[in-house]
Scaffold this motif. Structure first.
Motif, PDB file in Angstrom:
ATOM      1  N   VAL A  75       0.841  -1.197   0.000  1.00 11.00           N
ATOM      2  CA  VAL A  75       0.000   0.000   0.000  1.00 11.00           C
ATOM      3  C   VAL A  75       0.877   1.248   0.000  1.00 11.00           C
ATOM      4  O   VAL A  75       0.626   2.201  -0.749  1.00 11.00           O
ATOM      5  CB  VAL A  75      -0.967  -0.012   1.207  1.00 11.00           C
ATOM      6  CG1 VAL A  75      -1.732   1.294   1.299  1.00 11.00           C
ATOM      7  CG2 VAL A  75      -1.917  -1.191   1.114  1.00 11.00           C
ATOM      8  N   ARG A  76       1.913   1.263   0.805  1.00 14.79           N
ATOM      9  CA  ARG A  76       2.831   2.410   0.837  1.00 14.79           C
ATOM     10  C   ARG A  76       3.493   2.624  -0.514  1.00 14.79           C
ATOM     11  O   ARG A  76       3.667   3.751  -0.962  1.00 14.79           O
ATOM     12  CB  ARG A  76       3.891   2.212   1.917  1.00 14.79           C
ATOM     13  CG  ARG A  76       3.364   2.408   3.302  1.00 14.79           C
ATOM     14  CD  ARG A  76       4.474   2.256   4.314  1.00 14.79           C
ATOM     15  NE  ARG A  76       3.978   2.458   5.651  1.00 14.79           N
ATOM     16  CZ  ARG A  76       4.615   2.090   6.732  1.00 14.79           C
ATOM     17  NH1 ARG A  76       5.792   1.495   6.643  1.00 14.79           N
ATOM     18  NH2 ARG A  76       4.103   2.306   7.919  1.00 14.79           N
ATOM     19  N   LEU A  79       1.002   4.188  -2.874  1.00 15.32           N
ATOM     20  CA  LEU A  79       0.806   5.599  -2.531  1.00 15.32           C
ATOM     21  C   LEU A  79       1.995   6.443  -2.960  1.00 15.32           C
ATOM     22  O   LEU A  79       1.835   7.571  -3.446  1.00 15.32           O
ATOM     23  CB  LEU A  79       0.550   5.751  -1.026  1.00 15.32           C
ATOM     24  CG  LEU A  79      -0.795   5.208  -0.524  1.00 15.32           C
ATOM     25  CD1 LEU A  79      -0.861   5.288   0.995  1.00 15.32           C
ATOM     26  CD2 LEU A  79      -1.955   5.964  -1.148  1.00 15.32           C
ATOM     27  N   SER A  83       1.831   9.429  -5.681  1.00 16.59           N
ATOM     28  CA  SER A  83       2.305  10.764  -5.309  1.00 16.59           C
ATOM     29  C   SER A  83       3.350  11.273  -6.284  1.00 16.59           C
ATOM     30  O   SER A  83       3.316  12.434  -6.706  1.00 16.59           O
ATOM     31  CB  SER A  83       2.871  10.726  -3.887  1.00 16.59           C
ATOM     32  OG  SER A  83       3.404  11.974  -3.546  1.00 16.59           O
ATOM     33  N   SER A  88      -4.421  11.435  -8.852  1.00 19.22           N
ATOM     34  CA  SER A  88      -5.399  11.708  -7.798  1.00 19.22           C
ATOM     35  C   SER A  88      -5.834  10.379  -7.175  1.00 19.22           C
ATOM     36  O   SER A  88      -5.923   9.363  -7.862  1.00 19.22           O
ATOM     37  CB  SER A  88      -6.617  12.439  -8.357  1.00 19.22           C
ATOM     38  OG  SER A  88      -7.291  11.635  -9.295  1.00 19.22           O
ATOM     39  N   LEU A  89      -6.065  10.396  -5.897  1.00 14.23           N
ATOM     40  CA  LEU A  89      -6.473   9.196  -5.159  1.00 14.23           C
ATOM     41  C   LEU A  89      -7.891   9.378  -4.645  1.00 14.23           C
ATOM     42  O   LEU A  89      -8.284  10.478  -4.258  1.00 14.23           O
ATOM     43  CB  LEU A  89      -5.535   8.932  -3.983  1.00 14.23           C
ATOM     44  CG  LEU A  89      -4.087   8.636  -4.334  1.00 14.23           C
ATOM     45  CD1 LEU A  89      -3.258   8.533  -3.068  1.00 14.23           C
ATOM     46  CD2 LEU A  89      -3.990   7.352  -5.126  1.00 14.23           C
ATOM     47  N   LYS A  90      -8.638   8.286  -4.649  1.00 10.82           N
ATOM     48  CA  LYS A  90      -9.991   8.303  -4.106  1.00 10.82           C
ATOM     49  C   LYS A  90     -10.141   7.128  -3.163  1.00 10.82           C
ATOM     50  O   LYS A  90      -9.493   6.106  -3.317  1.00 10.82           O
ATOM     51  CB  LYS A  90     -11.024   8.203  -5.225  1.00 10.82           C
ATOM     52  CG  LYS A  90     -11.000   9.420  -6.128  1.00 10.82           C
ATOM     53  CD  LYS A  90     -12.095   9.373  -7.137  1.00 10.82           C
ATOM     54  CE  LYS A  90     -11.987  10.617  -8.010  1.00 10.82           C
ATOM     55  NZ  LYS A  90     -13.028  10.656  -9.002  1.00 10.82           N
ATOM     56  N   GLN A  91     -10.978   7.299  -2.188  1.00  8.83           N
ATOM     57  CA  GLN A  91     -11.225   6.259  -1.206  1.00  8.83           C
ATOM     58  C   GLN A  91     -12.641   5.752  -1.382  1.00  8.83           C
ATOM     59  O   GLN A  91     -13.561   6.514  -1.660  1.00  8.83           O
ATOM     60  CB  GLN A  91     -11.053   6.819   0.196  1.00  8.83           C
ATOM     61  CG  GLN A  91     -11.298   5.814   1.283  1.00  8.83           C
ATOM     62  CD  GLN A  91     -11.065   6.414   2.669  1.00  8.83           C
ATOM     63  OE1 GLN A  91     -10.335   7.371   2.827  1.00  8.83           O
ATOM     64  NE2 GLN A  91     -11.707   5.828   3.650  1.00  8.83           N
ATOM     65  N   LEU A  92     -12.828   4.462  -1.204  1.00  4.61           N
ATOM     66  CA  LEU A  92     -14.132   3.847  -1.339  1.00  4.61           C
ATOM     67  C   LEU A  92     -14.445   3.072  -0.064  1.00  4.61           C
ATOM     68  O   LEU A  92     -13.620   2.305   0.421  1.00  4.61           O
ATOM     69  CB  LEU A  92     -14.150   2.896  -2.544  1.00  4.61           C
ATOM     70  CG  LEU A  92     -15.411   2.075  -2.752  1.00  4.61           C
ATOM     71  CD1 LEU A  92     -16.564   2.997  -3.134  1.00  4.61           C
ATOM     72  CD2 LEU A  92     -15.184   1.038  -3.824  1.00  4.61           C
ATOM     73  N   ASN A  93     -15.608   3.302   0.473  1.00  2.45           N
ATOM     74  CA  ASN A  93     -16.054   2.573   1.646  1.00  2.45           C
ATOM     75  C   ASN A  93     -17.337   1.846   1.279  1.00  2.45           C
ATOM     76  O   ASN A  93     -18.324   2.465   0.919  1.00  2.45           O
ATOM     77  CB  ASN A  93     -16.295   3.531   2.820  1.00  2.45           C
ATOM     78  CG  ASN A  93     -16.676   2.795   4.076  1.00  2.45           C
ATOM     79  OD1 ASN A  93     -16.484   1.593   4.190  1.00  2.45           O
ATOM     80  ND2 ASN A  93     -17.229   3.508   5.029  1.00  2.45           N
TER      81      ASN A  93
END
Length: 139
Positions: A75-76, A79, A83, A88-93
């Motif tokens: 994951v790091r 990311l 970067s 662009s990053l988006k989060q999904l829940n």
């Protein structure tokens, strides 16, 4: 509890039926939690219906419990790449993610508080996972 029961009903999580012979039922219970926001004030009250996992038998209620997860280093790395590339990053829940999984084994639970069975010897046959089923993460 009403919100959780509505989600369970919409997802057709179970079918209420009479327990077939030689089948074992597992219990279920409600877990209540208070979620706080970053200011320390109450954000919302949560209720989850969870299976009592100590009654689940390997080979009967589940076969595999292993589920694939991403390592933190992976994951790091992703990311860092995002970067450096200015992506662009988006989060999904996914709300009630565990309740979306279909079950392939026959798992029966007691009728939870908040439901009215038509007869006292009825149980819920799960068609989808509940929280704390040992196989829910695998599904």
């Amino acid at each position: 509890m009403d919100v959780e029961l509505d989600v369970i009903k919409v997802n057709n999580t179970w079918v209420i039926m009479t327990l077939p012979p030689n089948k074992i039922i597992i219990g279920c219970r409600w877990i209540f939690k208070i979620q706080y926001n970053s200011d320390g004030f109450i954000d919302r009250y949560k209720a989850r219906l969870v299976a009592k996992d100590h009654n689940q038998l390997e080979g009967l209620h589940f076969l595999d419990t292993f589920s694939l997860v991403a390592k933190l280093t992976t994951v790091r790395l992703l990311l860092a790449i995002a970067s450096s590339q200015c992506w662009s990053l988006k989060q999904l829940n996914v709300s009630n993610a565990f309740l979306q999984n279909e079950l392939h084994e026959d798992v029966y639970t007691k009728v939870s508080h908040g439901l009215k069975p038509s007869s006292p010897n009825q149980v819920c046959k799960l068609q989808h996972s509940l929280y704390d089923l040992k196989k829910a993460g695998r599904q």
